[in-house]
Design a protein around this motif. Sequence first.
Motif, short mmCIF file in Angstrom:
data_model
loop_
_atom_site.label_atom_id
_atom_site.label_comp_id
_atom_site.label_asym_id
_atom_site.label_seq_id
_atom_site.Cartn_x
_atom_site.Cartn_y
_atom_site.Cartn_z
N LEU A 168 0.83 -1.73 -0.01
CA LEU A 168 0.22 0.11 -0.32
C LEU A 168 0.76 1.64 -0.03
CD1 LEU A 168 -2.78 1.61 0.17
CD2 LEU A 168 -2.13 1.58 2.34
N GLY A 169 1.68 1.68 0.62
CA GLY A 169 3.03 2.63 1.23
C GLY A 169 3.42 2.39 -0.04
N HIS A 170 3.91 1.59 -1.01
CA HIS A 170 4.06 1.93 -2.36
C HIS A 170 3.58 2.01 -3.55
CE1 HIS A 170 7.18 0.88 -6.06
NE2 HIS A 170 6.82 -0.25 -6.30
N ALA A 171 2.23 1.75 -3.00
CA ALA A 171 1.71 1.86 -4.66
C ALA A 171 1.47 3.86 -4.03
CB ALA A 171 0.00 1.18 -4.35
N VAL A 172 1.39 3.93 -3.34
CA VAL A 172 0.81 5.67 -2.69
C VAL A 172 1.85 6.09 -2.95
CG1 VAL A 172 1.12 7.17 -0.79
CG2 VAL A 172 -0.31 5.35 -0.85
N VAL A 173 3.70 5.03 -3.13
CA VAL A 173 4.81 6.81 -3.66
C VAL A 173 4.48 6.15 -5.30
CG1 VAL A 173 7.39 5.31 -4.20
CG2 VAL A 173 6.14 5.88 -1.52
N ARG A 174 4.33 5.49 -5.25
CA ARG A 174 4.44 5.61 -7.54
C ARG A 174 3.27 6.77 -7.87
NH1 ARG A 174 3.90 -0.12 -10.77
NH2 ARG A 174 4.42 1.95 -11.86
N ARG A 175 1.84 6.43 -6.87
CA ARG A 175 0.84 7.62 -7.06
C ARG A 175 1.69 9.05 -7.17
NH1 ARG A 175 -5.16 7.20 -6.46
NH2 ARG A 175 -5.68 9.11 -7.80
N VAL A 176 2.25 9.38 -6.39
CA VAL A 176 2.86 10.62 -5.75
C VAL A 176 4.23 10.79 -7.17
CG1 VAL A 176 4.10 11.34 -4.61
CG2 VAL A 176 2.39 10.63 -3.72
N ALA A 177 4.82 9.64 -7.20
CA ALA A 177 5.65 9.96 -8.22
C ALA A 177 5.18 10.27 -9.28
CB ALA A 177 6.81 8.41 -8.24
#
Length: 195
Positions: A161-170
């Motif tokens: 979930l944290g990775h998905a958030v980081v990817r979305r922000v990136a």
Amino acid sequence: MRSGVRGWRRRDNPLRRRSDVVEAWTALVVAALLLVVAPLAGALAGRWAHDDAQAAAVRQRADRHEVSAQVVGRPPETMPSVEGGRQQMVSVSVRWSPPGGHARTATARVPAGTHRGDVVDVWFDGHGRSVAPPPNDTMVWQHTLTLGVCVAGGTAASVLLGHAVVRRVAMRHRLAEWESAWARTEPQWTRRRPA
């Protein structure tokens, strides 16, 4: 050609954006967390759960005792509804004689389908109350594995979930960087003047 493919992440690549670097490093951290931290968290939680369940089982074995008792009450004729495939239990009066003592009568939970006069094994605590049997080794290990798998799965889900958030922000930053670069480059290609 080989250096172009292998070196796309190098610092001098004009197509590389800061968001690309953040996303690449995030992917490495996520892989390490999924391969090392999630299983380690599950193993530590399982070890703690095993020690805790084993201690509880030892305490219950010291407090509870099993007796063979005769059913003296009338079990209910209507059966309760089935609960997840477990053996159904009903409350009924039973009588037993402790070693060197006089006969005792108490209400205990016995398997459904037990008839008056049947002899059943029931468990009582130190106060004479009917209780469930103490957990055996299989139950302790089931508890251990369940908790360990749940903690490992929860850790992995949190990491993903944290990775998905980081990817979305990136991705948002990447699109903003590309938009900014295009705003600088477009006038040169289309010969239009910026507004």
